[in-house]
Design a protein around this motif. Sequence first.
Motif, short mmCIF file in Angstrom:
data_model
loop_
_atom_site.label_atom_id
_atom_site.label_comp_id
_atom_site.label_asym_id
_atom_site.label_seq_id
_atom_site.Cartn_x
_atom_site.Cartn_y
_atom_site.Cartn_z
N ASP A 143 0.83 -1.22 0.00
CA ASP A 143 0.00 0.00 0.00
C ASP A 143 0.86 1.26 0.00
O ASP A 143 0.50 2.27 -0.62
CB ASP A 143 -0.91 0.00 1.23
N ILE A 144 1.99 1.19 0.70
CA ILE A 144 2.89 2.35 0.72
C ILE A 144 3.47 2.61 -0.66
O ILE A 144 3.58 3.76 -1.10
CB ILE A 144 4.03 2.12 1.75
N LEU A 145 3.81 1.52 -1.38
CA LEU A 145 4.35 1.69 -2.73
C LEU A 145 3.31 2.33 -3.65
O LEU A 145 3.66 3.11 -4.55
CB LEU A 145 4.78 0.33 -3.30
N LYS A 146 2.04 2.00 -3.47
CA LYS A 146 0.99 2.58 -4.31
C LYS A 146 0.91 4.09 -4.11
O LYS A 146 0.56 4.83 -5.03
CB LYS A 146 -0.36 1.94 -3.98
N LEU A 147 1.22 4.54 -2.89
CA LEU A 147 1.14 5.97 -2.60
C LEU A 147 2.18 6.78 -3.38
O LEU A 147 2.00 7.98 -3.59
CB LEU A 147 1.32 6.22 -1.10
N PHE A 148 3.25 6.11 -3.80
CA PHE A 148 4.28 6.81 -4.56
C PHE A 148 3.83 7.09 -6.00
O PHE A 148 4.46 7.85 -6.72
CB PHE A 148 5.58 5.99 -4.62
N ASN A 149 2.73 6.44 -6.41
CA ASN A 149 2.26 6.59 -7.80
C ASN A 149 0.79 6.96 -7.83
O ASN A 149 -0.02 6.35 -8.52
CB ASN A 149 2.49 5.28 -8.58
N ARG A 150 0.45 7.97 -7.06
CA ARG A 150 -0.94 8.41 -7.04
C ARG A 150 -1.26 9.34 -8.21
O ARG A 150 -2.41 9.62 -8.50
CB ARG A 150 -1.23 9.14 -5.72
N ASN A 151 -0.24 9.81 -8.89
CA ASN A 151 -0.43 10.70 -10.04
C ASN A 151 -0.70 9.86 -11.29
O ASN A 151 0.11 9.79 -12.20
CB ASN A 151 0.81 11.57 -10.23
N ASN A 152 -1.85 9.21 -11.32
CA ASN A 152 -2.16 8.28 -12.39
C ASN A 152 -2.73 8.99 -13.61
O ASN A 152 -3.35 10.05 -13.50
CB ASN A 152 -3.15 7.21 -11.92
N SER A 153 -2.55 8.37 -14.76
CA SER A 153 -3.11 8.92 -15.99
C SER A 153 -4.61 8.65 -16.04
O SER A 153 -5.12 7.73 -15.42
CB SER A 153 -2.42 8.27 -17.19
N LYS A 154 -5.33 9.49 -16.81
CA LYS A 154 -6.76 9.28 -16.99
C LYS A 154 -7.03 8.06 -17.86
O LYS A 154 -8.14 7.53 -17.86
CB LYS A 154 -7.39 10.52 -17.62
N LEU A 155 -6.04 7.64 -18.62
CA LEU A 155 -6.20 6.47 -19.47
C LEU A 155 -5.79 5.21 -18.72
O LEU A 155 -4.74 5.16 -18.10
CB LEU A 155 -5.33 6.62 -20.73
#
Length: 333
Positions: A143-155
């Motif tokens: 879950d912590i690793l997911k927080l590093f990539n919260r800037n996701n694309s709309k696609l």
Amino acid sequence: MNELGCICDFLNGVSVYSVQHLGWVSAVVAAILALTSIIFSQFNERVVQKINELTYELKKTKYKGNIHPDLIKEDINQIIHLLANTEIYHKTLKLFNVVSYFIVFLWWISIFGYMDDAKTLADKVIIFLSTILLTIPFIYLPDILKLFNRNNSKLVLNKNGNLDFNTMNNYWRSLSIDNVDFITDILTPCVKLKLIDKEMHFNFSKDLSLQDFYVVISGYHNGKKIVIRYLERNDDFINTYGLENVNNQKKEINRGLFGEIKKLNARSFTMHILPLKSEDIFSYKGQIKVIEDEIVFVPISKSSDSLESALKETENSLVFTKQGEDPFEYKLK
């Protein structure tokens, strides 16, 4: 009771020796996973950032005087390519999740080996609490690793790792480039009927690597009618298929039928685009063009023509009907 006894015997059989081996394996696996996840997490962040930069540039396109659809297509195809690279990160994250939970499971089994050798209550308490301490990072690190990539694309790619038409169309609408048509200027679908060794072949091409949409073509003139239905399930830019007779009128599609269809040269047709999992229908008018041994169907402008309900249910096929004669029906193979 017998099953419970077997489970108890198994747990009591766990020794300190196996637990020590598990400790070494866990340390190596955790180090590899952590290193791999961090590398791909940073890689994914750069990819998403690049996608967002391209999206920002595309949004600014509507303010420019001269808009070049080819440059827009180039940027969108680059975005699709970058999206495919993000799959590496997501697969790595899934691996991290599975392995982390599995390690926790093994450590909770191995705790019985230490508990059995513990001589005092204090030993058992420390063993139990240390196992909890070990569990916490393995449970929460994904879950912590997911927080590093919260800037996701709309696609977002579909479950097969590809981009479907409906997702891209929604993305295109968000760009608000009103003076460029997504179908005719960007996707530019093209259907060709080619004569190869006296047999006709179906060819479908597009300028974007998209899938999951139907293409329905209908043209009518002077008693002759042609209907083509095709489901695009591939993300390849060009797909070619042979044609197989359905009603067994002839063993092969010959030059005679190709010649009949060529007589529709310069006549108008309607192309309908139907995304899967959507009620939207995009209709366009076009003109049939004959270029040597190719019959080309390319949409030109939007149309208000409605799609016959019967055509929504047919399989991938080509049907040619001449007034007063039985229809020639073929399926793609």
